[in-house]
Design a protein around this motif. Structure first.
Motif, PDB file in Angstrom:
ATOM      1  N   GLN A  92      74.434  27.432  54.492  1.00 56.49           N
ATOM      2  CA  GLN A  92      74.690  28.468  54.136  1.00 56.49           C
ATOM      3  C   GLN A  92      74.974  28.438  52.553  1.00 56.49           C
ATOM      4  O   GLN A  92      75.699  28.132  52.029  1.00 56.49           O
ATOM      5  N   ALA A  93      74.075  29.217  51.813  1.00 57.96           N
ATOM      6  CA  ALA A  93      74.275  29.470  50.433  1.00 57.96           C
ATOM      7  C   ALA A  93      75.250  30.466  49.907  1.00 57.96           C
ATOM      8  O   ALA A  93      75.376  31.366  50.961  1.00 57.96           O
ATOM      9  N   PRO A  94      75.607  30.298  48.649  1.00 57.49           N
ATOM     10  CA  PRO A  94      76.692  31.427  48.447  1.00 57.49           C
ATOM     11  C   PRO A  94      75.982  32.850  48.364  1.00 57.49           C
ATOM     12  O   PRO A  94      74.920  33.223  48.020  1.00 57.49           O
ATOM     13  N   GLY A  95      76.716  33.571  49.178  1.00 55.30           N
ATOM     14  CA  GLY A  95      76.478  35.167  49.427  1.00 55.30           C
ATOM     15  C   GLY A  95      75.384  35.249  50.453  1.00 55.30           C
ATOM     16  O   GLY A  95      74.513  36.367  50.486  1.00 55.30           O
ATOM     17  N   LYS A  96      74.984  34.135  51.225  1.00 55.12           N
ATOM     18  CA  LYS A  96      73.968  34.362  52.065  1.00 55.12           C
ATOM     19  C   LYS A  96      74.383  33.962  53.573  1.00 55.12           C
ATOM     20  O   LYS A  96      75.258  33.321  53.571  1.00 55.12           O
ATOM     21  N   GLN A  97      73.642  34.426  54.581  1.00 48.50           N
ATOM     22  CA  GLN A  97      73.840  34.148  56.014  1.00 48.50           C
ATOM     23  C   GLN A  97      73.628  32.737  56.159  1.00 48.50           C
ATOM     24  O   GLN A  97      72.804  32.038  55.617  1.00 48.50           O
ATOM     25  N   ARG A  98      74.240  32.154  57.160  1.00 49.05           N
ATOM     26  CA  ARG A  98      73.771  30.583  57.775  1.00 49.05           C
ATOM     27  C   ARG A  98      72.478  30.715  58.230  1.00 49.05           C
ATOM     28  O   ARG A  98      72.350  31.609  59.107  1.00 49.05           O
ATOM     29  N   GLU A  99      71.799  29.663  57.953  1.00 48.42           N
ATOM     30  CA  GLU A  99      70.462  29.625  58.555  1.00 48.42           C
ATOM     31  C   GLU A  99      70.033  28.213  58.987  1.00 48.42           C
ATOM     32  O   GLU A  99      70.554  27.337  58.529  1.00 48.42           O
ATOM     33  N   LEU A 100      69.026  28.254  59.837  1.00 48.50           N
ATOM     34  CA  LEU A 100      68.649  27.007  60.654  1.00 48.50           C
ATOM     35  C   LEU A 100      67.745  26.209  59.714  1.00 48.50           C
ATOM     36  O   LEU A 100      66.978  26.659  58.875  1.00 48.50           O
ATOM     37  N   GLN A 155      67.051  13.731  55.999  1.00 47.44           N
ATOM     38  CA  GLN A 155      66.450  13.080  55.004  1.00 47.44           C
ATOM     39  C   GLN A 155      65.829  14.297  53.956  1.00 47.44           C
ATOM     40  O   GLN A 155      65.001  14.979  54.633  1.00 47.44           O
ATOM     41  N   MET A 156      66.369  14.707  53.054  1.00 43.40           N
ATOM     42  CA  MET A 156      66.068  15.702  52.149  1.00 43.40           C
ATOM     43  C   MET A 156      65.201  15.018  51.040  1.00 43.40           C
ATOM     44  O   MET A 156      65.746  14.526  50.019  1.00 43.40           O
ATOM     45  N   ASN A 157      63.857  15.571  50.571  1.00 46.54           N
ATOM     46  CA  ASN A 157      63.360  14.818  49.733  1.00 46.54           C
ATOM     47  C   ASN A 157      62.926  16.120  48.664  1.00 46.54           C
ATOM     48  O   ASN A 157      62.609  17.117  49.145  1.00 46.54           O
ATOM     49  N   THR A 158      62.486  15.948  47.483  1.00 42.35           N
ATOM     50  CA  THR A 158      61.713  17.096  46.704  1.00 42.35           C
ATOM     51  C   THR A 158      62.947  18.317  46.681  1.00 42.35           C
ATOM     52  O   THR A 158      62.282  19.390  46.803  1.00 42.35           O
ATOM     53  N   LEU A 159      64.067  18.316  46.441  1.00 39.45           N
ATOM     54  CA  LEU A 159      64.944  18.953  46.376  1.00 39.45           C
ATOM     55  C   LEU A 159      64.868  20.068  45.428  1.00 39.45           C
ATOM     56  O   LEU A 159      64.201  19.667  44.148  1.00 39.45           O
ATOM     57  N   SER A 160      65.173  21.274  45.763  1.00 37.79           N
ATOM     58  CA  SER A 160      65.097  22.031  44.569  1.00 37.79           C
ATOM     59  C   SER A 160      66.362  23.227  44.253  1.00 37.79           C
ATOM     60  O   SER A 160      67.013  23.040  45.569  1.00 37.79           O
ATOM     61  N   PRO A 161      66.478  23.828  43.239  1.00 41.60           N
ATOM     62  CA  PRO A 161      68.026  24.492  43.483  1.00 41.60           C
ATOM     63  C   PRO A 161      68.132  25.540  44.525  1.00 41.60           C
ATOM     64  O   PRO A 161      69.426  25.740  44.733  1.00 41.60           O
ATOM     65  N   GLU A 162      67.002  25.905  45.097  1.00 40.64           N
ATOM     66  CA  GLU A 162      67.077  26.852  46.305  1.00 40.64           C
ATOM     67  C   GLU A 162      67.630  26.167  47.393  1.00 40.64           C
ATOM     68  O   GLU A 162      68.054  26.812  48.388  1.00 40.64           O
ATOM     69  N   ASP A 163      67.814  24.863  47.484  1.00 37.92           N
ATOM     70  CA  ASP A 163      68.461  24.223  48.591  1.00 37.92           C
ATOM     71  C   ASP A 163      69.705  24.018  48.341  1.00 37.92           C
ATOM     72  O   ASP A 163      70.482  23.529  49.431  1.00 37.92           O
ATOM     73  N   THR A 164      70.236  24.343  47.448  1.00 35.41           N
ATOM     74  CA  THR A 164      71.915  24.320  47.134  1.00 35.41           C
ATOM     75  C   THR A 164      72.606  25.397  48.022  1.00 35.41           C
ATOM     76  O   THR A 164      72.152  26.383  48.316  1.00 35.41           O
ATOM     77  N   ALA A 165      73.493  24.743  48.844  1.00 38.33           N
ATOM     78  CA  ALA A 165      74.170  25.283  49.938  1.00 38.33           C
ATOM     79  C   ALA A 165      75.126  24.304  50.693  1.00 38.33           C
ATOM     80  O   ALA A 165      75.210  23.018  50.363  1.00 38.33           O
ATOM     81  N   ARG A 172      82.484  20.607  59.512  1.00 39.12           N
ATOM     82  CA  ARG A 172      82.881  21.466  58.740  1.00 39.12           C
ATOM     83  C   ARG A 172      82.012  21.700  57.573  1.00 39.12           C
ATOM     84  O   ARG A 172      82.453  22.447  56.578  1.00 39.12           O
ATOM     85  N   GLY A 173      81.049  20.884  57.349  1.00 38.15           N
ATOM     86  CA  GLY A 173      79.989  21.134  56.363  1.00 38.15           C
ATOM     87  C   GLY A 173      80.259  19.873  55.202  1.00 38.15           C
ATOM     88  O   GLY A 173      81.160  19.437  54.900  1.00 38.15           O
ATOM     89  N   THR A 174      79.125  19.892  54.452  1.00 33.91           N
ATOM     90  CA  THR A 174      79.106  19.156  53.355  1.00 33.91           C
ATOM     91  C   THR A 174      78.389  20.091  52.401  1.00 33.91           C
ATOM     92  O   THR A 174      76.942  20.538  52.718  1.00 33.91           O
ATOM     93  N   MET A 175      78.736  19.731  50.986  1.00 33.10           N
ATOM     94  CA  MET A 175      78.128  20.729  50.101  1.00 33.10           C
ATOM     95  C   MET A 175      76.911  19.904  49.287  1.00 33.10           C
ATOM     96  O   MET A 175      77.172  18.556  49.061  1.00 33.10           O
ATOM     97  N   VAL A 176      75.805  20.670  49.148  1.00 38.77           N
ATOM     98  CA  VAL A 176      74.620  20.195  48.452  1.00 38.77           C
ATOM     99  C   VAL A 176      74.283  20.838  47.182  1.00 38.77           C
ATOM    100  O   VAL A 176      74.098  22.238  47.467  1.00 38.77           O
ATOM    101  N   THR A 177      74.338  20.195  46.119  1.00 39.14           N
ATOM    102  CA  THR A 177      74.220  21.055  44.966  1.00 39.14           C
ATOM    103  C   THR A 177      72.842  20.465  44.188  1.00 39.14           C
ATOM    104  O   THR A 177      72.800  19.429  43.792  1.00 39.14           O
ATOM    105  N   VAL A 178      71.949  21.292  43.843  1.00 38.60           N
ATOM    106  CA  VAL A 178      70.777  20.860  43.251  1.00 38.60           C
ATOM    107  C   VAL A 178      70.551  21.618  41.760  1.00 38.60           C
ATOM    108  O   VAL A 178      70.472  22.551  41.852  1.00 38.60           O
ATOM    109  N   SER A 179      70.534  20.631  40.939  1.00 41.55           N
ATOM    110  CA  SER A 179      70.804  21.276  39.492  1.00 41.55           C
ATOM    111  C   SER A 179      69.268  21.226  38.951  1.00 41.55           C
ATOM    112  O   SER A 179      68.275  20.388  39.554  1.00 41.55           O
ATOM    113  N   SER A 180      68.942  22.286  38.044  1.00 43.81           N
ATOM    114  CA  SER A 180      67.570  22.450  37.604  1.00 43.81           C
ATOM    115  C   SER A 180      67.348  21.674  36.388  1.00 43.81           C
ATOM    116  O   SER A 180      68.149  21.103  35.743  1.00 43.81           O
TER     117      SER A 180
END
Length: 120
Positions: free
Chosen positions: A39-47, A81-91, A112-120
């Motif tokens: 779930q990204a800020p301001g967006k719905q939770r997605e699969l 395993q998350m590769n080639t991460l982009s800022p759009e993966d921040t959630a 409870r969730g874990t935060m992933v932040t991808v910087s550009s």
């Protein structure tokens, strides 16, 4: 009661990689499906991805070819395993599981969730 605990989130630069883990604990008779949602800020939770006990996997189109879901059934643990991460993966990434508890009752549980932040 079944509990799910995620780990492995953090801050990474675009193009980098992270590996998330989700450990299930408690009274578990059978753990059928494991899944990652976000779930990204301001967006719905997605699969993001799911993995069945039988070994089948399913991915969101946005992560196909970049993310890989796996599970260790002996440890009741799932990985992403998350590769080639982009800022759009921040959630916030959430673990989900369903199965049969030790009391032979159906359960559906969320972490409870874990935060992933991808910087550009």
């Amino acid at each position: 009661q079944v509990q799910l605990v995620e780990s492995g989130g953090g801050l990474v630069q675009a193009g980098g990689s992270l590996r998330l883990s989700c450990a299930a604990s408690g009274s578990i008779f059978k753990l059928d499906n494991f899944g990652w949602y976000r779930q990204a800020p301001g967006k719905q939770r997605e699969l993001v991805a799911t993995a069945s006990l039988g070994g089948s996997t399913n991915y969101a189109d946005s992560v196909k070819g970049r993310f890989t879901i796996s599970r260790d059934n002996a440890k009741n643990t799932m990985y992403l395993q998350m590769n080639t991460l982009s800022p759009e993966d921040t959630a916030v990434y959430y673990c989900n599981a369903d199965g049969i508890s030790g009391a032979y009752r159906r359960f559906v549980q969320w972490g409870r969730g874990t935060m992933v932040t991808v910087s550009s």
